[in-house]
Write an enzyme that holds these catalytic residues in place. Structure first.
Site, PDB file in Angstrom:
ATOM      1  N   ALA A  66      -3.482  -9.215   8.330  1.00 32.39           N
ATOM      2  CA  ALA A  66      -3.357  -9.264   9.776  1.00 32.39           C
ATOM      3  C   ALA A  66      -3.619 -10.704  10.212  1.00 32.39           C
ATOM      4  O   ALA A  66      -4.324 -11.455   9.523  1.00 32.39           O
ATOM      5  CB  ALA A  66      -4.365  -8.327  10.416  1.00 32.39           C
ATOM      6  N   GLY A 111      -4.186  -6.521   5.575  1.00 33.41           N
ATOM      7  CA  GLY A 111      -3.114  -5.694   6.133  1.00 33.41           C
ATOM      8  C   GLY A 111      -1.846  -5.705   5.287  1.00 33.41           C
ATOM      9  O   GLY A 111      -1.031  -4.778   5.373  1.00 33.41           O
ATOM     10  N   GLU A 114      -2.521  -3.271   2.548  1.00 35.22           N
ATOM     11  CA  GLU A 114      -2.466  -1.937   3.168  1.00 35.22           C
ATOM     12  C   GLU A 114      -1.026  -1.505   3.446  1.00 35.22           C
ATOM     13  O   GLU A 114      -0.693  -0.323   3.342  1.00 35.22           O
ATOM     14  CB  GLU A 114      -3.298  -1.953   4.458  1.00 35.22           C
ATOM     15  CG  GLU A 114      -4.785  -2.161   4.160  1.00 35.22           C
ATOM     16  CD  GLU A 114      -5.605  -2.508   5.395  1.00 35.22           C
ATOM     17  OE1 GLU A 114      -5.361  -3.582   5.982  1.00 35.22           O
ATOM     18  OE2 GLU A 114      -6.472  -1.710   5.776  1.00 35.22           O
ATOM     19  N   GLU A 134     -11.229  -8.644   3.742  1.00 35.59           N
ATOM     20  CA  GLU A 134     -11.682  -8.656   5.145  1.00 35.59           C
ATOM     21  C   GLU A 134     -13.174  -8.894   5.306  1.00 35.59           C
ATOM     22  O   GLU A 134     -13.615  -9.423   6.334  1.00 35.59           O
ATOM     23  CB  GLU A 134     -11.306  -7.331   5.835  1.00 35.59           C
ATOM     24  CG  GLU A 134      -9.835  -7.194   6.177  1.00 35.59           C
ATOM     25  CD  GLU A 134      -9.013  -6.526   5.089  1.00 35.59           C
ATOM     26  OE1 GLU A 134      -9.442  -6.548   3.912  1.00 35.59           O
ATOM     27  OE2 GLU A 134      -7.949  -5.999   5.410  1.00 35.59           O
TER      28      GLU A 134
END
Ligand code: CAA
Length: 257
Positions: A66, A111, A114, A134
């Site tokens: 992200a 992300g 993921e 993260e």
């Protein structure tokens, strides 16, 4: 079809979704996620796409996570909405009645890891590194990584990856079941090779089998087995079942719809 940050095209029965923000290693901000959502909807409906491949542009990253700059000043409410936006798109990928392959060439982090986890099959080049770093940023995976990663590799390995933030090299990712195949280079070629194999088979049967696995994994075993029988019955309402079995008995290749 081209958006600002996503490219979608279909050729030879494959729908290609390319995350195209290479200067930021394809990091996911709201614009990328909204365009990814639209591309996923197009790929799902596109009759020219029997298999979907998701990849990242630039040769350095699938997706490096992200977008940290976009998240830096988010409030808790904004973070919740941002996570839900991505989670809902990733769920659409998981639920798509087509096989979705992640072709990973470089970093698949946070992300990005993921996103790959939401796909059905993951192919990585040898240089790739996959991880959920993260916790180095004071947060933890919020695009369903805490849910999909332990389901794929087990809680012990998933918790170690969470807590150490380690970027797992491709060969190790293969050994722990995080990726299906590692290739020296060009994961796209391997993804396409698999797509060609998949396209020989019944799309309706693949969709039902994928659904049985996805939904069954969320059920208690005997309920999942019963659910399988219900979906197996649905396969017998399809033209592909008649064609597949007739073709076998007539000793000819099946011509699926
Ligand atoms: N967000 C925003 N920008 C990013 C980014 C990210 N996740 N990852 C890389 N970039 C940008 C860098 O800021 C840099 O931009 P500038 O050229 O403008 O400075 C550019 O991409 C190239 O990156 P680097 O210079 O850092 O390249 P490198 O080769 O030195 O390092 C890397 C590569 C190890 C992947 C490093 O970029 C990195 O650690 N990225 C962040 C990885 C990360 O922590 N991901 C998790 C994000 S949080 C998340 O995803 C939350 C969630 O669960 C949803």
């Amino acid at each position: 079809m081209s958006f600002e940050t996503i490219i979608y095209e279909a050729k030879n029965n494959i729908g290609y979704i390319t995350i195209n923000r290479p200067k930021a290693l394809n990091a996911l901000n709201a614009e990328v996620l909204n365009e990814l959502s639209q591309a996923v909807d197009i790929a799902e409906k596109d009759e020219a796409a029997r298999v979907v491949i998701i990849t990242g542009a630039g040769g350095r990253a699938f997706v490096a996570g992200a977008d940290i700059a976009a998240m830096q000043n988010m409030t808790a409410e904004e973070a919740y909405s941002f996570a839900r936006l991505a989670q809902i798109i990733y769920n659409k990928i998981q639920d798509m009645p087509k096989i979705v392959i992640a072709a990973i060439d470089g970093f698949a982090l946070g992300g990005g890891c993921e996103l790959a986890l939401a796909c059905d099959i993951r192919i990585a080049s040898a240089k790739s590194k996959i991880g959920i770093p993260e916790v180095t940023l004071g947060v933890f995976p919020g695009f369903a990584g805490t849910q999909r990663l332990p389901r794929l590799v087990g809680t012990g390995i998933a918790k170690e990856m969470l807590a150490t933030a380690r970027k797992v090299p491709a060969d190790e990712a293969k050994a722990i079941g995080l990726v299906n195949h590692v290739v020296e280079e060009n994961p796209m070629a391997k993804a396409e090779e698999l797509a060609v194999e998949i396209c020989k088979n019944s799309m309706s049967a693949i969709a039902l089998g994928k659904r049985a696995m996805n939904e069954g994994m969320e059920m208690e075993l005997k309920k999942g087995i019963e659910h399988e029988a219900a979906l197996f019955a649905v396969a017998f309402t399809t033209e592909d079942q008649r064609e597949g079995m007739t073709a076998f008995l007539e000793k000819r290749p099946a011509n699926f719809q």
